[in-house]
Each structure stands twice: as C-alpha cells, then as structure tokens.
Design a protein around this motif. Sequence first.
Motif, PDB file in Angstrom:
ATOM      1  N   SER A  73       0.843  -1.193   0.000  1.00 18.14           N
ATOM      2  CA  SER A  73       0.000   0.000   0.000  1.00 18.14           C
ATOM      3  C   SER A  73       0.880   1.245   0.000  1.00 18.14           C
ATOM      4  N   THR A  74       0.798   2.018  -1.083  1.00 16.78           N
ATOM      5  CA  THR A  74       1.619   3.228  -1.229  1.00 16.78           C
ATOM      6  C   THR A  74       0.820   4.460  -0.817  1.00 16.78           C
ATOM      7  N   GLY A  75       1.491   5.411  -0.191  1.00 16.37           N
ATOM      8  CA  GLY A  75       0.825   6.638   0.229  1.00 16.37           C
ATOM      9  C   GLY A  75       1.641   7.330   1.305  1.00 16.37           C
ATOM     10  N   PRO A  76       1.037   8.257   2.048  1.00 19.24           N
ATOM     11  CA  PRO A  76       1.770   8.938   3.127  1.00 19.24           C
ATOM     12  C   PRO A  76       2.155   7.944   4.220  1.00 19.24           C
ATOM     13  N   VAL A  77       3.382   8.038   4.694  1.00 25.64           N
ATOM     14  CA  VAL A  77       3.845   7.183   5.792  1.00 25.64           C
ATOM     15  C   VAL A  77       4.584   8.050   6.803  1.00 25.64           C
ATOM     16  N   ALA A  78       4.675   7.551   8.029  1.00 26.11           N
ATOM     17  CA  ALA A  78       5.293   8.328   9.104  1.00 26.11           C
ATOM     18  C   ALA A  78       6.755   8.650   8.807  1.00 26.11           C
ATOM     19  N   ALA A 298       4.234  11.323  -9.217  1.00 31.88           N
ATOM     20  CA  ALA A 298       2.793  11.593  -9.265  1.00 31.88           C
ATOM     21  C   ALA A 298       2.376  12.485  -8.109  1.00 31.88           C
ATOM     22  N   SER A 299       3.015  12.302  -6.951  1.00 28.13           N
ATOM     23  CA  SER A 299       2.726  13.150  -5.792  1.00 28.13           C
ATOM     24  C   SER A 299       3.145  14.591  -6.065  1.00 28.13           C
ATOM     25  N   ALA A 300       4.301  14.759  -6.703  1.00 28.93           N
ATOM     26  CA  ALA A 300       4.757  16.106  -7.043  1.00 28.93           C
ATOM     27  C   ALA A 300       3.813  16.760  -8.049  1.00 28.93           C
ATOM     28  N   LEU A 301       3.349  15.987  -9.033  1.00 27.16           N
ATOM     29  CA  LEU A 301       2.447  16.528 -10.058  1.00 27.16           C
ATOM     30  C   LEU A 301       1.088  16.894  -9.476  1.00 27.16           C
ATOM     31  N   SER A 302       0.684  16.227  -8.392  1.00 26.11           N
ATOM     32  CA  SER A 302      -0.588  16.549  -7.740  1.00 26.11           C
ATOM     33  C   SER A 302      -0.380  17.445  -6.527  1.00 26.11           C
ATOM     34  N   HIS A 303       0.786  18.116  -6.495  1.00 29.75           N
ATOM     35  CA  HIS A 303       1.095  19.134  -5.477  1.00 29.75           C
ATOM     36  C   HIS A 303       1.024  18.574  -4.061  1.00 29.75           C
ATOM     37  N   SER A 304       1.789  17.490  -3.830  1.00 29.83           N
ATOM     38  CA  SER A 304       1.829  16.920  -2.495  1.00 29.83           C
ATOM     39  C   SER A 304       3.270  16.568  -2.148  1.00 29.83           C
ATOM     40  N   PHE A 305       3.462  15.779  -1.095  1.00 26.82           N
ATOM     41  CA  PHE A 305       4.787  15.512  -0.555  1.00 26.82           C
ATOM     42  C   PHE A 305       5.199  14.058  -0.827  1.00 26.82           C
ATOM     43  N   PRO A 306       6.436  13.662  -0.557  1.00 25.03           N
ATOM     44  CA  PRO A 306       6.891  12.303  -0.867  1.00 25.03           C
ATOM     45  C   PRO A 306       6.066  11.217  -0.180  1.00 25.03           C
ATOM     46  N   VAL A 307       5.829  10.138  -0.905  1.00 19.09           N
ATOM     47  CA  VAL A 307       5.076   8.994  -0.392  1.00 19.09           C
ATOM     48  C   VAL A 307       6.006   7.783  -0.372  1.00 19.09           C
ATOM     49  N   SER A 308       5.491   6.680   0.175  1.00 21.49           N
ATOM     50  CA  SER A 308       6.270   5.441   0.213  1.00 21.49           C
ATOM     51  C   SER A 308       5.333   4.270   0.450  1.00 21.49           C
ATOM     52  N   GLY A 309       5.894   3.076   0.494  1.00 20.79           N
ATOM     53  CA  GLY A 309       5.111   1.897   0.830  1.00 20.79           C
ATOM     54  C   GLY A 309       4.914   1.833   2.332  1.00 20.79           C
ATOM     55  N   SER A 310       3.659   1.744   2.761  1.00 20.39           N
ATOM     56  CA  SER A 310       3.347   1.748   4.191  1.00 20.39           C
ATOM     57  C   SER A 310       3.429   0.344   4.767  1.00 20.39           C
ATOM     58  N   PHE A 311       4.238   0.185   5.821  1.00 21.21           N
ATOM     59  CA  PHE A 311       4.360  -1.123   6.469  1.00 21.21           C
ATOM     60  C   PHE A 311       3.044  -1.527   7.134  1.00 21.21           C
ATOM     61  N   SER A 312       2.432  -0.593   7.877  1.00 20.52           N
ATOM     62  CA  SER A 312       1.216  -0.932   8.639  1.00 20.52           C
ATOM     63  C   SER A 312       0.023  -1.193   7.721  1.00 20.52           C
ATOM     64  N   ARG A 313      -0.167  -0.334   6.708  1.00 23.05           N
ATOM     65  CA  ARG A 313      -1.314  -0.530   5.813  1.00 23.05           C
ATOM     66  C   ARG A 313      -1.114  -1.726   4.892  1.00 23.05           C
TER      67      ARG A 313
END
Length: 369
Positions: A73-78, A298-313
């Motif tokens: 699951s990719t997205g915002p992570v701590a 894709a995060s940069a193109l949608s005006h957001s911050f770096p994402v990654s693979g979430s361990f918990s999700r």
Amino acid sequence: MNLKRVFPFLDWLPLRLETFRADLTSGVTVALVAIPQSLAYAQLAGLPPYYGLYAALIPTVVGALFGSSGALSTGPVAMTSLLTAASIAPLAAPASDLFVVYAILLALVSGLFQILFGVLRMGVLLNFLSHPVLMGFINAAAIIISLAQVPTLLGISASQSKHLLTDTWHVIVNIDRMHELSLVFGVTAIAALIAFRKRAPRFPGVLVTVAVLTLLSYLVGYESMGGRVVGRVPQGLPEIAVPPLDWHAMLVVAPAGFLIAVISFMEAMSSCRIIAIRTRTRWDENQELIGQGLAKIASALSHSFPVSGSFSRSALNLATGAKTGMSSIIAAAMVLLMLLALTPLLHHLPKPVLAAIIIVAVVNLVDIR
C-alpha cells in the motif's frame, strides 16, 4: 519486449470475481485507516492536513499499477513524512508557501532518484547501506518530531525558532497557557490508539478514534472554546501540474531527496519481502524502485509531498486478503469520495488528535536498543 515487465498491472488480468471481492474488502478496510493517517502524516510533514488526502489519491494508484508487489500500500507514511519535515525545516517555516514548494520538489527529486536506481538495477545494492547510521538518523528524527507535537497536544502556540531546545523551553515557560481540553483530547486519543493496537490490531482503531473524538469536538463546541481544529478542507481534486522547476531549489533539496529515496525504499522493501514470504509470490526490487519513484513523481504533479510503501497498511492489506493492486485502487477511490463529497466531516477534527496519531506512530520508530 515483455509488456508485463513495463506494465506490471497486466498480471492482474483477467480479474476474477472472487479476486475482486477480496480486493474490495481489503481496499475499503485500508481506506478507513489511510484517511485519518494521511491527515496526520501531512501535519507531521509540516503541511496542512488535507495535503495528506492528495498524497493518498493519485500516488497510491500509480504505486499499485507500476509496483511489483500486489499487497503493498503506497501513500503517506510516518517515516517519509518525518524526513520531509526534518529536511525542509531549516529552509522554510512549516505550512508556508515556500515550505509547500520545497515539499513538492522533494517528492519530484526523490522520485527521480528512485527511478534512476531502478533503471540502473541498484535494488540489491541498497541492502548494503549502513544500518547503524540509518537507525541513528531515524531515532534522532523521531524524537525531535515527537517533541515538536507537544505544543499542539497541549494547545500552546508553537515557537518557530528552528531550535528544538529553544522551542521546548518556550513550552515549559508557557505551560500556564495550556489549553486543558486540548490535552484531554490528545491524551484520550493516545490511550485509545495504544489500546486498539494492543487489543484489536486488525480493527480500524485510528478511524474509530478520529470519528468519535471529532463528533465529541462538534458536540461540546471545542473550536468555540479555543481549541484548534482542522477547519475547512478544500473540496475537490488536487490541481495536476508540473511543479515550478527552480534548479537552485532542486539542488538544495537533492541531498534530502537522495536520503528519502533510499530510506523510503528500505521501508517498502521490508514490506515487500514479508508479503512475498506470506503469499509465496515473487517481487522485483528494481521494478518496485521504479513504481515507488513514479508514485513520488505523481505526488509532485498533484502538489503533495513524498510517499512510500506503508508497512502498517500493507500488513492490513495482507491480513484482509488482498490479492492484487486493485485493493489499493479501491482505497484511493474511497479517498476520492472523501475529497469530492465528505470533506465537511473533517472540519471539527481536533489537531491534538492528529498530534496523538503522529506521536504514537513515530515513537514506534524509536529503537532504544
């Protein structure tokens, strides 16, 4: 040319009804955790909370389509959010326009680094990065970020001196200005999150905690009593545009971008390995580097911050029976629904609750040993 190597999602096809049902269940479950987490991790990154929803939308889909591990699951992570805040804090004030610009460029630069690593087939080499150095950096950053959440937890206006000890002293000398109700909300959230993690780890405890305390905030008039809430969340989709390419700024964030590219991939890699062992499936380190790199871009193109693979999700995805990356696309669809129709529900979410989510997540990263 092997099309499945370039477009890994072709492996999902044809998608059987049984597989889709499993992915639907997993996707909805993960979204219930991802939405409140994303709001908190955006705040952890030093950005307004709704940027987390942007990071959980298009980047999640891109990571699922071009990654090699179906349940990742990719997205915002701590961790990545923590590194974003730590990297940009010396350059700009949190939540300022300049801070947002640097965060977007950081997503772009770290994504380009990961794609380069993947194209050069350097996935295996990242295993040789010094673990003690990484853990020293992660422990220090986790402690700093946890302490930085204390003013929000206490309802005290934070100092912006960029020096941890000075800001901590500011909190101590202004402890008499503590907003008691904010502390109650924050401590209650911490207690609830820890209880859910220990007693019911598969239950969407983050969502339940956020929903109950947001409703309570509305009922008692927390905002009118001086409490800080998320407030208005812009309804609609993020603007899709190429970020302003300031080469000087890109060079400034390049070292941090390299660090985020390496550390975030190591986090994603640990999840991919567990998923591969549990499901007895194969994954490709270099393809995952490319997939994670494309998700950051894709995060940069949608005006957001770096994402990654979430361990918990990813663990939740696996536990609920996800079969393919379609589960992540369904989770992103739930985020889309939130952005299009349900953002008013977030107005009364107390910021101390988001601070509590950050503290519980980040303290877990500290390795005392």
